[in-house]
Design a protein around this motif. Structure first.
Motif, mmCIF file in Angstrom:
data_model
loop_
_atom_site.group_PDB
_atom_site.id
_atom_site.type_symbol
_atom_site.label_atom_id
_atom_site.label_comp_id
_atom_site.label_asym_id
_atom_site.label_seq_id
_atom_site.Cartn_x
_atom_site.Cartn_y
_atom_site.Cartn_z
ATOM 1 N N LEU A 140 -62.787 56.314 37.665
ATOM 2 C CA LEU A 140 -63.085 57.662 39.568
ATOM 3 C C LEU A 140 -61.965 59.013 38.876
ATOM 4 O O LEU A 140 -61.969 59.631 39.662
ATOM 5 C CB LEU A 140 -62.257 56.304 40.305
ATOM 6 N N LYS A 155 -68.841 62.429 47.428
ATOM 7 C CA LYS A 155 -69.401 63.411 47.167
ATOM 8 C C LYS A 155 -69.884 64.059 48.442
ATOM 9 O O LYS A 155 -70.273 63.813 49.115
ATOM 10 C CB LYS A 155 -70.917 62.910 46.342
ATOM 11 N N PHE A 164 -68.238 56.549 44.097
ATOM 12 C CA PHE A 164 -68.435 58.172 43.562
ATOM 13 C C PHE A 164 -69.459 58.442 44.586
ATOM 14 O O PHE A 164 -69.229 59.897 45.118
ATOM 15 C CB PHE A 164 -68.986 58.293 42.654
ATOM 16 N N ASP A 181 -66.166 66.599 41.295
ATOM 17 C CA ASP A 181 -67.928 65.941 41.918
ATOM 18 C C ASP A 181 -68.922 66.068 40.159
ATOM 19 O O ASP A 181 -68.951 67.534 40.282
ATOM 20 C CB ASP A 181 -68.413 66.549 42.889
ATOM 21 N N ARG A 215 -62.714 62.498 38.397
ATOM 22 C CA ARG A 215 -63.432 63.543 38.792
ATOM 23 C C ARG A 215 -62.102 64.427 39.213
ATOM 24 O O ARG A 215 -62.236 65.726 40.230
ATOM 25 C CB ARG A 215 -63.819 62.559 40.701
#
Length: 383
Positions: A290, A339, A335, A298, A293
């Motif tokens: 994670l 996003k 995610f 993204d 990012r």
């Protein structure tokens, strides 16, 4: 977000047993791994291309076609397709054929590879690596989008009135990623065409990955394909997972220490601190992934290397079970929640067909037969 596994197809001695698998057993193992990737709910399996020991994967299309016949949903890709030493005409034909056989479940990643001697083996000069990558892909791009191609360049014989067959499925070429660890020219190439950019993300610190991805995103916008955060990015990474981190480190250490690529160098602890290599519990893998990012933004595809350095098949399949049951479901959810709506999903054949306005028969019904010279008055009637 797509999640998957890639393999470099190495044949490496297991340092804990001293056993070295045969080519036959490694090939069988990779097919088993690919089928397991689909079984546990991951999206993508990718296979590298090499033409020298200790690797077996000299013909990715053959292997991927065999896997396609035994899977239903799995997206098949390459961890590298050597755009420098392969003939672009043969790439166009081989991957269009694979696209048809897999019913669109294929994309591919262009790369230059990491084995210098491969250039003279195929009659090329390594000093022309970047120009070869640029020119050969320009031809490949054209072959998939124009029915009749005239071409003249530096590195192959000219083409006159050439049609690559079969034509891309539904009139839509496979999606292309351009893979590079350190070459800004390749990030530029990906941006120019509006293709995807894949950073291996294994050997370098995050600052390097961040610079390469930012370059690609800025140039993607420069060429008018969308905002920087709409560029299509993929990352690699290597993980080893056990229920608790102490067990993971203890089990993986001998494989790391003797790995052909990064063994006999920095310690496992140093390498894990300075690069994205993550060895630990499922939660540690989730947290670290994670975190990618935070410095690349993204992105659309996350691939994991899990069968390198002599790890036995049983262990690899256990890794896949953990990824599928405990890691990837959490990553998908997290995610997706982060996003923004304007950031695109990873391209698929279906999405590319929809973008192009729907399916079409791309078959070129030629007016003559090159063997007999006979001319047909009209296209053959449909059967």
């Amino acid at each position: 977000m797509q999640f998957g596994v890639f393999t470099v197809s190495d044949i490496t001695t297991d340092p804990t047993t001293g056993r070295t698998p045969s080519e036959a057993s490694r090939i069988d193992a990779v097919v088993t791994i690919a089928k397991k990737v689909e079984e546990v709910g991951l999206d993508v399996f990718a296979l590298g291309e090499h033409h020298n020991p200790p690797f077996f994967s000299s013909s990715p299309t053959t292997t991927l076609a065999y896997i396609a016949a035994q899977t239903e949903k799995l997206l098949l890709s390459t961890a590298t397709t050597l755009i420098t030493t392969n003939d672009p005409v043969k790439i166009a034909e081989d991957y269009a054929m694979l696209q048809h056989l897999s019913k669109g479940r294929v994309d591919l990643m262009m790369g230059r590879g990491n084995t210098g001697p491969v250039y003279p083996w195929f009659g090329k000069d390594i000093r022309a690596g970047i120009p070869l990558a640029i020119e050969n892909y320009a031809l490949l791009h054209k072959l998939w989008r124009e029915d009749v191609v005239d071409w003249k360049g530096r590195f192959r014989t000219p083409l006159q009135g050439f049609t690559s067959t079969p034509r891309p499925l539904d009139g839509v070429p496979p999606f292309v990623w351009h893979g590079s660890i350190r070459s800004p020219e390749i990030a530029e190439q990906a941006a120019f065409y509006g293709d995807g950019f894949f950073h291996n993300h294994i050997f370098w610190p995050k600052e390097h990955t961040q610079r390469m991805v930012e370059l690609y995103r800025s140039r993607f916008a420069h060429y008018g394909h969308g905002d920087p955060d709409q560029a299509i990015v993929g990352l690699g990474g290597q993980v080893f997972i056990r229920k608790n981190s102490q067990d993971a480190v203890k089990e993986f250490r001998p494989y790391f220490d003797n790995a052909p690529v990064y063994g006999h160098g920095p310690s496992l602890e140093d390498f894990s601190r300075e690069t994205p290599l993550t060895v630990g519990s499922p939660q540690q893998i989730i947290d670290r992934t994670l975190g990618f990012r935070d410095y690349v933004g993204d992105y659309q595809r996350q691939m994991f290397l899990i069968d390198h350095a002599g790890l036995p098949l049983k262990t690899v399949l256990e890794q896949l079970d953990i990824l599928g049951e405990e890691v990837v479901p959490v990553l998908r959810k997290e995610f997706a929640a982060l996003k923004p709506a304007h950031v695109p999903d990873a391209p698929t054949h279906a999405s590319l067909v929809a973008k192009a306005g729907g399916e079409k028969d791309a078959t070129v019904y030629a007016a003559a037969d090159d063997v007999t010279g006979q001319v047909r008055d009209e296209a053959p009637a449909a059967l």
